[in-house]
Every structure is written in structure tokens, then in C-alpha cells.
Design a protein around this motif. Structure first.
Motif, PDB file in Angstrom:
ATOM      1  N   GLU A 119       0.874  -1.237   0.071  1.00 48.95           N
ATOM      2  CA  GLU A 119       0.085  -0.025  -0.058  1.00 48.95           C
ATOM      3  C   GLU A 119       0.963   1.336   0.052  1.00 48.95           C
ATOM      4  N   LYS A 123       0.863   4.039  -2.917  1.00 49.37           N
ATOM      5  CA  LYS A 123       0.488   5.591  -2.365  1.00 49.37           C
ATOM      6  C   LYS A 123       1.536   6.331  -3.105  1.00 49.37           C
ATOM      7  N   LYS A 126       1.226   6.599  -6.699  1.00 49.08           N
ATOM      8  CA  LYS A 126       0.121   7.842  -7.072  1.00 49.08           C
ATOM      9  C   LYS A 126       0.602   9.111  -7.204  1.00 49.08           C
TER      10      LYS A 126
END
Length: 136
Positions: A119, A123, A126
């Protein structure tokens, strides 16, 4: 809620269960130790009474009393031995269960770490995708 958080909560739940079983196993082990001590005490008492039977000036009343005491000590020893056998079997079962629960907790914690790392990487990707490209 993220997958890593759900997995972490599941791991915590399993860890609490594991601790509960550890405490139960500790109580069982202390009970086994207590029974071992009591069995040895009964054996010591029995040997003392047996040595008292060799006294030359033993009355019939004392002899009967010692025989009754020996009978009760034998009953106590037999009860304690059978209970000790049962508790030893239960301890073996609990140890296997504890090992399985420990593996499960470790697996969930490892999965949580892996998901958290994934994750964080997603992140970061992104955020990098949102950053404008540098002009050269």
C-alpha cells in the motif's frame, strides 16, 4: 478500511486468543507441578508409615490405624496419578494448539507487513504520477 488494517486487526484478535491459551497452558503446567509435588509427598508419608510398621512394640490398634492410613494414601496416590495422566495428555493437546495458533499469528503479521508495504508503494506511485514532469 485498508487491507493491511483489516489483516492487522485479525492478527491482533488471534494474538489475544493465543495469549489466552498461553495463560491456560501455564495454569495447566502449574497444576501438573502441584500434582507431582503432592504425589512425592504421599510417597514420603507412605514410606514413613511403612517404617513405623517395623517397630517391635506396635499395638493392634496402631497397626489397624496405619493400615487404614496406608489405604487412604494409596487411594490418594492413584487419584493423583490418574489426574496427572489426564493433565499430561491435555498439555500435549494444548501445546499442539498453541503451536498452530502461533503460526497463524505469525502468518497474519507477515501478511500485514507485506500489505502495508504494498500500500505504501502504491501510494508513492500515485503521488509520483500526480507530480508534473521536470522540464529540461
Amino acid at each position: 478500511m485498508s487491507d493491511s488494517r483489516i489483516t492487522r486487526l485479525a492478527a491482533l484478535k488471534r494474538k489475544v486468543e493465543y495469549r489466552k491459551w498461553q495463560m491456560e497452558t501455564g495454569r495447566l503446567i502449574s497444576e501438573i507441578q502441584r500434582l507431582d509435588d503432592r504425589i512425592s509427598q504421599v510417597e514420603a508419608l507412605k514410606s514413613i508409615y511403612q517404617s513405623h510398621l517395623t517397630k517391635p512394640s506396635l499395638t493392634a490398634r496402631e497397626l489397624i490405624g496405619i493400615r487404614i492410613i496406608n489405604m487412604h494414601l494409596n487411594d490418594r496416590r492413584d487419584l493423583d496419578q490418574s489426574r496427572l495422566t489426564l493433565l499430561a495428555e491435555e498439555r500435549q493437546r494444548l501445546m499442539a494448539m498453541l503451536a498452530a495458533k502461533k503460526r497463524e499469528v505469525d502468518m497474519l503479521e507477515d501478511e500485514t507487513k507485506r500489505l502495508k508495504r504494498n500500500e505504501a508503494e502504491e501510494k508513492l506511485e500515485k503521488l509520483q504520477a500526480l507530480m508534473p514532469a521536470r522540464r529540461v
